[in-house]
Design an enzyme around this catalytic site. Sequence first.
Site, short mmCIF file in Angstrom:
data_model
loop_
_atom_site.label_atom_id
_atom_site.label_comp_id
_atom_site.label_asym_id
_atom_site.label_seq_id
_atom_site.Cartn_x
_atom_site.Cartn_y
_atom_site.Cartn_z
N LYS A 238 0.89 -1.14 -0.12
CA LYS A 238 0.10 -0.11 0.06
C LYS A 238 0.76 1.37 -0.13
O LYS A 238 0.74 2.32 -0.85
CB LYS A 238 -0.91 -0.15 1.19
CG LYS A 238 -1.83 -1.25 1.19
CD LYS A 238 -3.31 -0.44 1.19
CE LYS A 238 -4.54 -1.46 0.73
NZ LYS A 238 -4.93 -2.46 1.75
N LYS B 51 -9.37 -2.03 -8.55
CA LYS B 51 -9.63 -0.78 -8.54
C LYS B 51 -8.36 0.21 -8.47
O LYS B 51 -8.46 1.15 -9.29
CB LYS B 51 -10.59 -0.32 -7.58
CG LYS B 51 -10.04 -0.44 -6.05
CD LYS B 51 -10.88 0.20 -5.20
CE LYS B 51 -10.49 -0.46 -3.59
NZ LYS B 51 -10.48 -1.99 -3.47
N LYS C 44 -4.23 -8.30 -13.12
CA LYS C 44 -5.36 -8.46 -12.26
C LYS C 44 -6.28 -7.40 -12.24
O LYS C 44 -5.89 -6.25 -12.34
CB LYS C 44 -4.62 -8.76 -10.87
CG LYS C 44 -5.66 -8.94 -9.74
CD LYS C 44 -4.79 -8.91 -8.35
CE LYS C 44 -5.77 -9.19 -7.18
NZ LYS C 44 -6.46 -8.12 -6.69
P1 ADP Z 1 -9.00 -4.25 -5.20
O1 ADP Z 1 -7.87 -5.05 -5.87
O2 ADP Z 1 -10.12 -3.76 -6.36
O3 ADP Z 1 -8.55 -3.18 -4.54
P2 ADP Z 1 -9.87 -5.48 -2.84
O4 ADP Z 1 -8.49 -5.69 -2.51
O5 ADP Z 1 -10.93 -4.65 -2.14
O6 ADP Z 1 -10.05 -5.21 -4.35
O7 ADP Z 1 -10.51 -6.96 -2.84
C1 ADP Z 1 -11.59 -7.34 -2.12
C2 ADP Z 1 -11.95 -8.76 -2.37
O8 ADP Z 1 -12.14 -9.23 -3.67
C3 ADP Z 1 -10.66 -9.72 -1.82
O9 ADP Z 1 -11.20 -11.05 -1.20
C4 ADP Z 1 -10.03 -10.20 -3.22
O10 ADP Z 1 -9.37 -11.49 -2.89
C5 ADP Z 1 -11.27 -10.07 -4.13
N1 ADP Z 1 -10.68 -9.62 -5.53
C6 ADP Z 1 -10.28 -8.50 -5.76
N2 ADP Z 1 -9.88 -8.59 -6.98
C7 ADP Z 1 -9.89 -9.87 -7.51
C8 ADP Z 1 -9.63 -10.43 -8.73
N3 ADP Z 1 -9.15 -9.69 -9.87
N4 ADP Z 1 -9.79 -11.65 -8.96
C9 ADP Z 1 -10.44 -12.54 -7.77
N5 ADP Z 1 -10.66 -11.92 -6.59
C10 ADP Z 1 -10.56 -10.87 -6.52
#
Ligand code: ADP
Length: 321
Positions: free
Chosen positions: A110, A193, A190
């Site tokens: 982060k 956001k 991947k």
């Molecule tokens: P981001 O990567 O968009 O910030 P978060 O870290 O808030 O998303 O992820 C929230 C949940 O969604 C977690 O359990 C994470 O493992 C799942 N997740 C996020 N992006 C993906 C992805 N591309 N494929 C599968 N699971 C995901």
Amino acid sequence: MRIITGLQPSGQLHIGNYFGAMEPAVKLQDKGEAFYFIADYHAMSTVTKADDLRTYTKELATDFLAVGLNPEKCTFFRQSAVPEVNELAWILSTVCPVGLLERCHSYKDKIAKGFSPSNALFTYPVLMAADILLYDANLVPVGKDQKQHLEVTRDLAGKMNEQFGEGTCVVPEPLIAENTAVVPGLDGQKMSKSYGNTLPIFGAEKATRKLIMRIPTDSTPVEDPKPTDDSIILQLYQLFASAEGYEQMIHDFKQGGCGYGDFKKRLFDAYWEYFRSARERHEELLNNQDYVQEVLNQGANKARETASVVLTRIKKAVGLI
Ligand code: ADP
Ligand code: TRP
């Protein structure tokens, strides 16, 4: 068996969140006593505007209910509606070595992304351990990225039991979705956001169609066979299409004669159809935000009942009572 997991209200939810976290949580509602919460305190470590936090929280509640969370089956609440979690976080922090937190990848990641290295970001795993231990949870479904945080939780539970007596904290088991594929983003990285490459679960029709039509492709002419390896279109299509539909697209890729525009149109149609009934429910919920609030309030009352029993036990064990 008690199951717990949290999702941060830190942005518009995308299909990576859906397949990686929300759909598995919906399925697990039937497998035990599920506690699901909106991790709004955690989100404060990265979301710095009050209005954003409010908006994302409402959206997360609405979206999660729309995709099938059932308040009759699970306890759904806002983390901050159970302030006991902070008391437990403090107690846990007294047994938490700084070195344990310094080793956490998520903190370093982060900071590398430009978030300010606040105490909240650093001690994030302690609050997360409190989320879990406050409910005597046995099972915690999380994505691979949260594996290390679960190890910290188990460590802290073990330290509490060593220092204050067996049975002070329940040591939880992680349920890591190892075989849930990482959903690729519209650019092939991947989906996240932080990369601005997301396909929202509940985007507007025109805008999401545009997003899909803009997926980058190579310049293979329409009549030629198209490479199937690493195709973003195919990987996304597989999530939404029937087995036959997917086979047909693979066939058409290999055969040649279909352009990428056609494949993207099929992808959009499959995506749109996949979330049709959830979208209808989403509309209903948008028009009935009082109901959403009521679900969260009732969930918080239920969660607090469990939390206060566990916290009292722990406070007695450590000598605060
Ligand atoms: P981001 O990567 O968009 O910030 P978060 O870290 O808030 O998303 O992820 C929230 C949940 O969604 C977690 O359990 C994470 O493992 C799942 N997740 C996020 N992006 C993906 C992805 N591309 N494929 C599968 N699971 C995901
Ligand atoms: N850190 C988790 C994430 O970013 C969210 C979370 C907070 C959580 N507290 C939790 C997940 C407790 C499981 C259990 O995805």
